[in-house]
Design an enzyme around this catalytic site. Structure first.
Site, PDB file in Angstrom:
ATOM      1  CD  GLU A  83      -2.858   1.056   2.467  1.00 32.90           C
ATOM      2  OE1 GLU A  83      -3.194  -0.068   2.890  1.00 32.90           O
ATOM      3  OE2 GLU A  83      -3.289   2.120   2.939  1.00 32.90           O
ATOM      4  CE  LYS A 261      -6.089  -1.528   5.779  1.00 32.45           C
ATOM      5  NZ  LYS A 261      -5.306  -0.626   4.916  1.00 32.45           N
ATOM      6  CG  ASP A 277       1.434 -16.547  11.846  1.00 37.37           C
ATOM      7  OD1 ASP A 277       0.633 -15.912  11.144  1.00 37.37           O
ATOM      8  OD2 ASP A 277       1.182 -17.665  12.321  1.00 37.37           O
ATOM      9  CG  HIS A 375      -3.830   7.091  -0.250  1.00 37.28           C
ATOM     10  ND1 HIS A 375      -3.178   6.277   0.643  1.00 37.28           N
ATOM     11  CD2 HIS A 375      -4.493   6.270  -1.082  1.00 37.28           C
ATOM     12  CE1 HIS A 375      -3.456   5.026   0.374  1.00 37.28           C
ATOM     13  NE2 HIS A 375      -4.255   4.989  -0.676  1.00 37.28           N
TER      14      HIS A 375
HETATM   15  C1  MEV Z   1      -5.777   3.123   5.309  1.00 35.91           C
HETATM   16  O1  MEV Z   1      -5.011   1.997   4.921  1.00 35.91           O
HETATM   17  C2  MEV Z   1      -5.756   3.303   6.815  1.00 35.91           C
HETATM   18  C3  MEV Z   1      -6.692   4.390   7.347  1.00 35.91           C
HETATM   19  O2  MEV Z   1      -7.995   4.179   6.856  1.00 35.91           O
HETATM   20  C4  MEV Z   1      -6.649   4.285   8.855  1.00 35.91           C
HETATM   21  C5  MEV Z   1      -7.686   5.134   9.567  1.00 35.91           C
HETATM   22  O3  MEV Z   1      -8.757   5.413   8.998  1.00 35.91           O
HETATM   23  O4  MEV Z   1      -7.417   5.493  10.740  1.00 35.91           O
HETATM   24  C6  MEV Z   1      -6.260   5.760   6.899  1.00 35.91           C
END
Ligand code: MEV
Length: 422
Positions: A83, A261, A277, A375
């Site tokens: 990513e 995430k 892992d 991004h």
């Molecule tokens: C993207 O890979 C991760 C985010 O969505 C984390 C978040 O929303 O805190 C930017």
């Protein structure tokens, strides 16, 4: 014509024959077949011993996050991830943190839990009592399975027994707490859990079913803390925005899954780079986040008296620096060398610091300009490559896509055509 995927003894074929089979099955072109033959630094010989039915190697970019100061020590962080923005964001957050002393980390011992499920026990509380009475014998039997781990100061340390209510009645769950030292420990723990099963059956008169490690590694935690200066972050409003963003995640599981995430973007990238892992860490992280019965944030964010932002992260971190892919994958070995960690606990703490940095970077962007601008700048390069650009054209086309705010493959293809003409 659709072909059958049924194939007995696929594993017996050499890799080249397996590739021929998949080429035929998937209608691969000669060029596509050729891609599978490139092994890179991980040889087919090693890969073929790591998993079954190997037909190729999937490369993932390995980036290096800079600026990390952890417990007063500078570290470079190898991150394996597909990513865009993640490595840059971690480096950026680490740069801000270092102006106020960087990351502070601690960890517990490397204790994993092996579970032994006992069913068919008519008097579960009596069984619990009797198992606990035999603690020493059971721990000795477990430790007999791994003299090397014991000689390194590890091994089965404690035994606990719980009686749980389930859909099919009461069950006795025996848990072996094993200090895995510098190994992730799944093999050691599973072997021990299997070895004590028979003795547990004799003690309880019940029947042992599952004997397996738990990925909810609550006795193997890593913790990181950092203070981020309000001035470096861009002012008090950003600090408050981040605290509000955290409150949203802490209260709402839909937001929290994405929040966590973001933490795992950093965590998993280092876990993967070091040959550990990733699934074990992900499972442990989310189960830990839900341990109260309410799925919540792995991090906390507060405003200090001085108006600065204080972040903490605590999570299970079952990673090793010996055995498994950490030993067989040459790039994982290299990643560990770059990290210069001497113990699994040190690695766990570094990873935790990266997770905290990653969360800060995401929340800061989300609470200000949003994540899409930064991004998309990086994403534009991928789009340009996807459109067929090579060499200098990648950056030229990416810059143009960003300037036009049209980060799309169709536009990239047009630009490729235009730029290639001149
Ligand atoms: C993207 O890979 C991760 C985010 O969505 C984390 C978040 O929303 O805190 C930017």
């Amino acid at each position: 014509m659709s072909r059958s995927s049924e194939f007995t003894g696929f594993y017996k074929l050499p890799v080249t024959e397996r590739v021929k089979f998949v080429k035929d099955f998937g209608n691969l072109t000669d060029q596509e077949e050729e891609l599978l033959h490139h092994s890179g630094p991980l040889s087919f010989e090693v890969a073929d011993r790591m998993i079954e039915n190997v037909i190729g190697i999937l490369p993932v970019p390995l980036g290096l996050a800079t600026n990390f100061l952890i417990n007063g020590r500078d570290r470079l962080i190898p991150m394996a991830i597909e990513e865009p923005s993640v490595v840059a964001a971690a480096s950026n957050a680490a740069r801000i943190a270092r102006t106020t002393g960087g990351f502070n980390t601690t960890s517990t011992e490397s204790i994993m839990i092996g579970q032994i499920q006992v069913v068919g026990v008519s008097d579960p509380q009596n069984a619990r009592f009797e198992i606990l009475k035999s603690t020493e014998k059971l721990l000795n039997l477990a430790n007999d399975q791994d003299p090397l781990l014991v000689s390194l100061g590890g091994g089965a340390r404690e035994l606990q027994v719980r009686v749980i209510d389930t859909a099919v009645g009461k069950m006795v769950i025996v848990e072996l707490l094993v200090d895995c030292r510098d190994a992730m420990g799944a093999n050691a723990v599973n072997t021990m859990a299997e070895a004590v099963a028979q003795m547990i059956e004799q003690i309880t008169g019940g029947r042992v079913l599952l004997r397996i490690i738990s990925n909810l590694a609550v006795r193997r935690l890593a913790r990181a803390k950092a203070v981020f200066s309000k001035d470096q972050l861009g002012g008090e409003a950003i600090v408050e925005g981040i605290v509000d963003a955290y409150a949203f995640a802490a209260a709402d599981p839909f937001r929290c899954a994405t929040h966590n995430k973001g933490i795992m973007n950093g965590v998993t990238a280092v876990v993967l780079a070091t040959g550990n892992d990733t699934r074990a860490i992900e499972a442990g992280a989310h189960a830990y986040a839900a341990r109260s019965g309410h799925y919540t944030s792995l991090t906390t964010w507060e405003k200090s008296k001085e108006g600065n932002l204080v972040g903490t992260l605590e999570m299970p971190m079952a990673v090793g620096i010996v055995g498994g892919a950490t030993a067989s994958n040459p790039i994982a070995k290299l990643a560990l060398k770059i990290l210069a960690v001497r113990t699994a606990r040190e690695l766990a703490e570094v990873i935790c610091a990266v997770g905290l940095a990653q969360n800060l970077a995401a929340l800061r962007a989300l609470a200000s300009e949003g994540i899409q601008r930064g991004h998309m700048r990086l994403h534009a390069r991928n789009i340009a490559i996807g459109a067929g650009a090579t060499g200098d054209l990648i950056d030229r086309i990416a810059a143009q896509l960003v300037a036009e705010r049209k980060i799309r493959v169709d536009r990239a293809k047009e630009l490729l055509y235009e730029f290639s003409k001149v």
